[in-house]
Design a protein around this motif. Structure first.
Motif, PDB file in Angstrom:
ATOM      1  N   GLY A 179       0.816  -1.208   0.000  1.00 45.92           N
ATOM      2  CA  GLY A 179       0.000   0.000   0.000  1.00 45.92           C
ATOM      3  C   GLY A 179       0.853   1.262   0.000  1.00 45.92           C
ATOM      4  O   GLY A 179       0.709   2.136  -0.854  1.00 45.92           O
ATOM      5  N   CYS A 180       1.803   1.350   0.927  1.00 47.89           N
ATOM      6  CA  CYS A 180       2.569   2.599   1.083  1.00 47.89           C
ATOM      7  C   CYS A 180       4.070   2.407   0.878  1.00 47.89           C
ATOM      8  O   CYS A 180       4.826   3.374   0.882  1.00 47.89           O
ATOM      9  CB  CYS A 180       2.306   3.215   2.456  1.00 47.89           C
ATOM     10  SG  CYS A 180       3.073   2.333   3.828  1.00 47.89           S
ATOM     11  N   GLY A 181       4.503   1.162   0.727  1.00 50.18           N
ATOM     12  CA  GLY A 181       5.922   0.931   0.465  1.00 50.18           C
ATOM     13  C   GLY A 181       6.777   0.810   1.713  1.00 50.18           C
ATOM     14  O   GLY A 181       7.983   0.565   1.616  1.00 50.18           O
TER      15      GLY A 181
ATOM     16  N   ILE B 143      -1.431  -6.016   9.662  1.00 50.12           N
ATOM     17  CA  ILE B 143      -1.650  -4.792   8.878  1.00 50.12           C
ATOM     18  C   ILE B 143      -0.464  -3.851   9.053  1.00 50.12           C
ATOM     19  O   ILE B 143       0.244  -3.887  10.062  1.00 50.12           O
ATOM     20  CB  ILE B 143      -2.977  -4.071   9.236  1.00 50.12           C
ATOM     21  CG1 ILE B 143      -2.976  -3.563  10.665  1.00 50.12           C
ATOM     22  CG2 ILE B 143      -4.173  -4.986   8.980  1.00 50.12           C
ATOM     23  CD1 ILE B 143      -4.179  -2.685  10.985  1.00 50.12           C
ATOM     24  N   CYS B 144      -0.266  -3.001   8.057  1.00 49.91           N
ATOM     25  CA  CYS B 144       0.863  -2.070   8.056  1.00 49.91           C
ATOM     26  C   CYS B 144       0.644  -0.983   9.101  1.00 49.91           C
ATOM     27  O   CYS B 144      -0.379  -0.292   9.060  1.00 49.91           O
ATOM     28  CB  CYS B 144       0.988  -1.451   6.664  1.00 49.91           C
ATOM     29  SG  CYS B 144       2.152  -0.067   6.600  1.00 49.91           S
ATOM     30  N   PRO B 145       1.583  -0.808  10.038  1.00 48.30           N
ATOM     31  CA  PRO B 145       1.394   0.223  11.063  1.00 48.30           C
ATOM     32  C   PRO B 145       1.528   1.640  10.498  1.00 48.30           C
ATOM     33  O   PRO B 145       1.134   2.609  11.148  1.00 48.30           O
ATOM     34  CB  PRO B 145       2.495  -0.072  12.082  1.00 48.30           C
ATOM     35  CG  PRO B 145       3.523  -0.837  11.339  1.00 48.30           C
ATOM     36  CD  PRO B 145       2.815  -1.580  10.248  1.00 48.30           C
ATOM     37  N   ALA B 146       2.063   1.758   9.283  1.00 42.89           N
ATOM     38  CA  ALA B 146       2.185   3.097   8.692  1.00 42.89           C
ATOM     39  C   ALA B 146       0.894   3.535   8.019  1.00 42.89           C
ATOM     40  O   ALA B 146       0.536   4.708   8.078  1.00 42.89           O
ATOM     41  CB  ALA B 146       3.339   3.120   7.685  1.00 42.89           C
ATOM     42  N   CYS B 147       0.185   2.608   7.350  1.00 42.02           N
ATOM     43  CA  CYS B 147      -0.990   3.027   6.576  1.00 42.02           C
ATOM     44  C   CYS B 147      -2.229   2.184   6.816  1.00 42.02           C
ATOM     45  O   CYS B 147      -3.305   2.519   6.315  1.00 42.02           O
ATOM     46  CB  CYS B 147      -0.654   3.063   5.079  1.00 42.02           C
ATOM     47  SG  CYS B 147      -0.611   1.427   4.322  1.00 42.02           S
ATOM     48  N   GLY B 148      -2.095   1.069   7.530  1.00 44.89           N
ATOM     49  CA  GLY B 148      -3.278   0.261   7.818  1.00 44.89           C
ATOM     50  C   GLY B 148      -3.611  -0.772   6.752  1.00 44.89           C
ATOM     51  O   GLY B 148      -4.551  -1.549   6.921  1.00 44.89           O
TER      52      GLY B 148
HETATM   53 ZN   LIG Z   1       1.580   0.719   4.504  1.00 48.72          ZN
END
Ligand SMILES: [Zn+2]
Lengths: 131, 381
Positions: A30-32, A41-46
């Motif tokens: 999603g955000c790299g 899930i990605c803690p930066a973007c969910g």
């Molecule tokens: Zn992300």
């Protein structure tokens, strides 16, 4: 297809890879952002769309401590926090160097060795040519 | 709508501090509860909400209700480690303000010294740390201290001066567990455990319990002792495991302190007396910086040469703290009880003259949870 729909959770996937001698971390599609420890899930973007990638293995010591233990109980050992080039941090130990020569800023590279309980674990050694 | 000054602590007590031979954690807790209810002039049956968490009993809120013979309207068992009790006060204030409860009891107790001689915890090592055997929780704080020294030049001597100040306060407190003289040289000569932290950088292992009773401000003056009002509170949770802490030199106290002081409408310079959870010497330096008593990186200089000792520029941990007074595992409740004593003028030889505003701060996990309370006398309302 997202990570949440696959069979094993990310902890088990990481452990299985490590047992096969492969050190991989997650990367968010999603955000790299790179992600460690393994997450759902990605803690930066969910985003739940996390894939696995091989890090370069290169990192820099962020902090270190030396656990003092009597020689008859195995002697001293080091515990460090390492910042990987990918921007994630992990706890580890550094082999192949005197404990008191390990300090923040030391360049290290990853390999797989035995952890405290005989399990496969990511450890680091000083980068060749680095001081 | 603000919670500022809406609720007050009307009773406070300690029990079993030091060594409480032959007593269980819950028995010590209930002794503290009995003391706090007596101090407040409140009968047990008036308690309609309770909050606790205990070292090993995951359902300690239920055990407490059972031991007290209560069927509370609310049972709070929120567990963030040693900071829990300073969060319980915020939930108590909310329940009181919403009139969902009238009398809230917050308490803790542990027999860890006489039962095991070391920190009693239900926690194991985290999955991604266990292969490296960090000492729990000591090595986590050692890593934070190492990073602070690297990044800001904080010195071994400055860490030692935190322990020396705590001991100097403990010498003024007859209830403190260790009151022998302690010098900077003693600390630096003590046994190295996990570099750079030595034995005298570490909190005590004692038994002990504490309890407070809270009521709505409008009812608070119906009790024998002067009310201590909750003026502000805030929390921060940055991680659980030290390897996941974003920056080892910045704790969630930056957020919790700003929230608490914002709610209270005060700034660090207004605070008369400070109680910080000093599990290790580095904690005090980190929290003084993050709470705004000095700039980031200047905590070492702030505590150096008696800066926070009796006669220094800021009185910190006037009971002797977890380093020298009492540390039964989850110390947060003791920051509240000491703040109450200072604001009531009950602190004897260690009393800060004219103390009207106190800051109490709890730490949970490995610098993971930070909770700040601002407390004040009636004059601060
Ligand atoms: Zn992300």
């Amino acid at each position: 297809m997202t990570g949440m729909q696959k069979d094993q959770g990310p902890d088990a996937v990481f452990a299985a890879k490590l047992a096969e001698g492969v050190f991989e971390i997650q990367k968010c599609n999603g955000c790299g952002a790179h992600v460690f420890h393994p997450r759902v899930i990605c803690p930066a973007c969910g985003s739940a769309d996390l894939g696995w990638v091989a890090p370069t293995g290169r990192g820099t010591i962020y902090a270190r401590t030396i656990v003092r233990r009597k020689p008859e109980r195995g002697g001293d050992y080091n515990v460090v926090l390492v910042d990987l080039e990918e921007g994630v941090r992990m706890m580890a130990r550094v082999d192949g160097i005197a404990h008191d020569e390990i300090a923040a800023g030391l360049q290290v590279s990853a390999s797989i060795a035995e952890g405290a309980n005989g399990e496969p674990a990511v450890v680091f050694r000083p980068e060749r040519g680095a001081s | 709508m603000s919670l500022r000054g809406k609720a007050a602590i009307v009773g406070a007590a300690l029990a079993g501090c030091g060594e409480a031979h032959g007593k269980s954690a819950m028995e010590i807790t209930v002794e503290a509860v009995h003391g706090a209810l007596t101090d407040a002039g409140v009968s047990l049956g008036d308690v309609d909400a309770i909050a606790t968490c205990q070292p090993l009993d995951m359902l300690s809120g239920l055990t407490l209700a059972q031991e007290l013979g209560l069927n509370p309207k609310f049972t709070m068992n929120n567990r963030m480690g040693g900071s829990s009790f300073l969060s319980h006060t915020l939930w108590a204030a909310m329940l009181l303000e919403l009139r969902l409860a009238d009398t809230v009891l917050i308490c803790y107790g542990s027999n860890q010294r006489t039962a095991s001689g070391k920190l009693m915890t239900a926690l194991g090592l985290p999955t991604y740390e266990a292969p490296y055997k960090p000492l729990f929780p000591l090595s986590s704080y050692a890593l934070a201290a190492d990073r602070h020294m690297t990044q800001f030049g904080t010195t071994r001597e400055q860490l030692a001066d935190v322990a020396v100040a705590a001991r100097a306060w403990a010498q003024k407190n007859p209830e403190a567990f260790i009151r022998d003289p302690l010098t900077r040289e003693d600390v630096i000569a003590s046994r190295l455990v996990s570099d750079p932290l030595r034995v005298r950088d570490c909190c005590l292992v004692t038994d002990g319990g504490g309890a407070i009773v809270m009521r709505r401000a409008e009812a608070a003056k119906d009790h024998p002792k002067p009310p201590v009002y909750l003026l502000g509170g805030g929390e921060g949770t940055t991680h659980r495991d030290i390897s996941e802490m974003p920056d080892l030199t910045v704790t969630g106290a930056a957020q919790s302190g700003a929230s608490a002081m914002g709610m209270a409408g005060v700034k660090p310079a207004d605070i008369d007396v400070v109680q910080l959870y000093d599990a290790f010497t580095i904690n005090v330096i980190l929290f003084l910086e993050d709470l705004g008593f000095c700039k980031k990186g200047e905590g070492g200089a702030f505590v150096e040469n008696g800066g926070i000792a009796p006669g220094g520029h800021l009185p910190v941990n006037t009971n002797g703290g977890g380093l020298s007074c009492v540390h039964p595992g989850m110390y947060g409740i003791f920051t509240l009880v000491e703040a109450v004593r200072q604001l009531r003028g009950e602190a004897g030889d260690r009393q800060i003259a004219g103390a009207e505003l106190a800051l109490a701060h709890g730490n949970g996990g490995v610098l993971s949870s930070q909770v700040t309370n601002i407390l004040g006398t009636e004059s601060t309302l």
